[in-house]
Design an enzyme around this catalytic site. Sequence first.
Site, PDB file in Angstrom:
ATOM      1  N   ALA A 158     -14.735  -4.393  11.972  1.00  0.00           N
ATOM      2  CA  ALA A 158     -14.820  -6.356  11.426  1.00  0.00           C
ATOM      3  C   ALA A 158     -13.160  -6.068  11.299  1.00  0.00           C
ATOM      4  CB  ALA A 158     -15.445  -6.531  10.785  1.00  0.00           C
ATOM      5  N   TYR A 217     -15.613  -3.089   8.282  1.00  0.00           N
ATOM      6  CA  TYR A 217     -14.067  -2.105   8.885  1.00  0.00           C
ATOM      7  C   TYR A 217     -13.358  -2.056  10.085  1.00  0.00           C
ATOM      8  CZ  TYR A 217     -10.136   1.233   9.034  1.00  0.00           C
ATOM      9  OH  TYR A 217      -9.322   1.881   9.788  1.00  0.00           O
ATOM     10  N   SER A 240       1.218   3.791  -2.482  1.00  0.00           N
ATOM     11  CA  SER A 240       1.147   4.132  -3.180  1.00  0.00           C
ATOM     12  C   SER A 240       0.369   5.773  -2.630  1.00  0.00           C
ATOM     13  CB  SER A 240       0.361   3.634  -4.518  1.00  0.00           C
ATOM     14  OG  SER A 240      -0.376   3.597  -4.268  1.00  0.00           O
ATOM     15  N   THR A 299      -5.222  11.321   5.058  1.00  0.00           N
ATOM     16  CA  THR A 299      -4.571  10.495   3.903  1.00  0.00           C
ATOM     17  C   THR A 299      -6.202  10.439   3.125  1.00  0.00           C
ATOM     18  OG1 THR A 299      -5.445   8.707   4.871  1.00  0.00           O
ATOM     19  CG2 THR A 299      -2.901   9.021   5.182  1.00  0.00           C
ATOM     20  N   LYS A 323     -10.526  -4.927  11.504  1.00  0.00           N
ATOM     21  CA  LYS A 323      -9.081  -4.146  12.021  1.00  0.00           C
ATOM     22  C   LYS A 323      -9.215  -4.598  13.676  1.00  0.00           C
ATOM     23  CE  LYS A 323      -7.376  -1.577   9.811  1.00  0.00           C
ATOM     24  NZ  LYS A 323      -6.020  -2.431   8.818  1.00  0.00           N
ATOM     25  N   SER A 363      -2.771  -1.613  11.908  1.00  0.00           N
ATOM     26  CA  SER A 363      -4.077  -1.480  11.939  1.00  0.00           C
ATOM     27  C   SER A 363      -4.910   0.016  12.152  1.00  0.00           C
ATOM     28  CB  SER A 363      -3.857  -2.132  13.247  1.00  0.00           C
ATOM     29  OG  SER A 363      -5.588  -2.653  14.152  1.00  0.00           O
ATOM     30  N   GLY A 376       0.338  -1.436  -0.038  1.00  0.00           N
ATOM     31  CA  GLY A 376      -0.175  -0.402   0.297  1.00  0.00           C
ATOM     32  C   GLY A 376       1.147   1.530   0.333  1.00  0.00           C
ATOM     33  N   GLY A 421       0.127   8.275   1.318  1.00  0.00           N
ATOM     34  CA  GLY A 421      -0.748   8.364   2.729  1.00  0.00           C
ATOM     35  C   GLY A 421       0.452   7.434   3.142  1.00  0.00           C
ATOM     36  N   ASP A 431      -1.534  -6.345  -6.322  1.00  0.00           N
ATOM     37  CA  ASP A 431      -2.968  -5.741  -6.005  1.00  0.00           C
ATOM     38  C   ASP A 431      -2.178  -7.575  -5.196  1.00  0.00           C
ATOM     39  OD1 ASP A 431      -5.349  -6.989  -5.242  1.00  0.00           O
ATOM     40  OD2 ASP A 431      -6.216  -7.129  -6.999  1.00  0.00           O
TER      41      ASP A 431
END
Length: 272
Positions: free
Chosen positions: A147, A145, A11, A180, A149, A131, A9, A13, A53
């Site tokens: 759930a 969401y 790309s 972000t 985490k 997390s 991840g 933030g 991906d």
Amino acid sequence: MAQVILVTGASSGIGKATALQLIKEGNTVYGAARRTDKMQDLVAAGGNAIALDITDEEQTIAAVDQIIATHGKIDVLVNNAGYAVYGAVEEISIEEARQQFEVNIFGLARITQLVIPHMRKQRSGKIINISSVGGKIYTPLGAWYHATKHALEGWSDSLRLEVEQFGIDVVIIEPGAIRTEFMDVMHDPMVKRSGNGPYAKLAQALSKSGKSTYEKGGSSPASVIADVISDAVNAKKPKTRYAKGKFAKPLLFFRRYFSDRTFDKVIMSQVK
């Protein structure tokens, strides 16, 4: 000492900020994300970009194999890839909910499975799972969401006990409100799903309060979390958890020491 680090991840933030910070510190960093065009600044800074991906088995295997073939090891895995599906439980399709778990849990778990044997062989390594305070608290319209985490928290704790014997650390990072793409990506789909039906009032209120909070400086820059991840990477014996960013510690304090009903009131008082 320079380490070989894989950040998913990467790309935008937190992932991008983390990759750039770790490159700056002299590490060999691989940023992985679907949008390789968004990682050219990592390459320019001296890092590497891999198309990934996290839910694609072949791409995931290829990414790990590429790093091992080149360097023979992966010292640190930063599991940052993830997103949020917001909307009423009643109105989110099970297909959307299942995809939320595919990315935030199963994709993360699969790449971790592929990296562990290499760390186990070298008897060292760090697995850093991004997390959220959302892994300990909850908000309306965020059930799926939260759930994922909450699941990540328990999954990480169990994993830590399993791999500690091989010299592998498992670290959980719990960001608070961070500036972000999260709010932008979450907002429009949430309003589309729940902004016109029986939960419209709640969705509109949550949208308004969320935007207002972010616009009034109620968030921290991604660099705050990048610094925390750097601390964990460089620590000889990192903490099992780091909570950082706007509202992170107050929210965790309230959740830990107050009753469910009291916490409900605290959360809903912000949704007006």
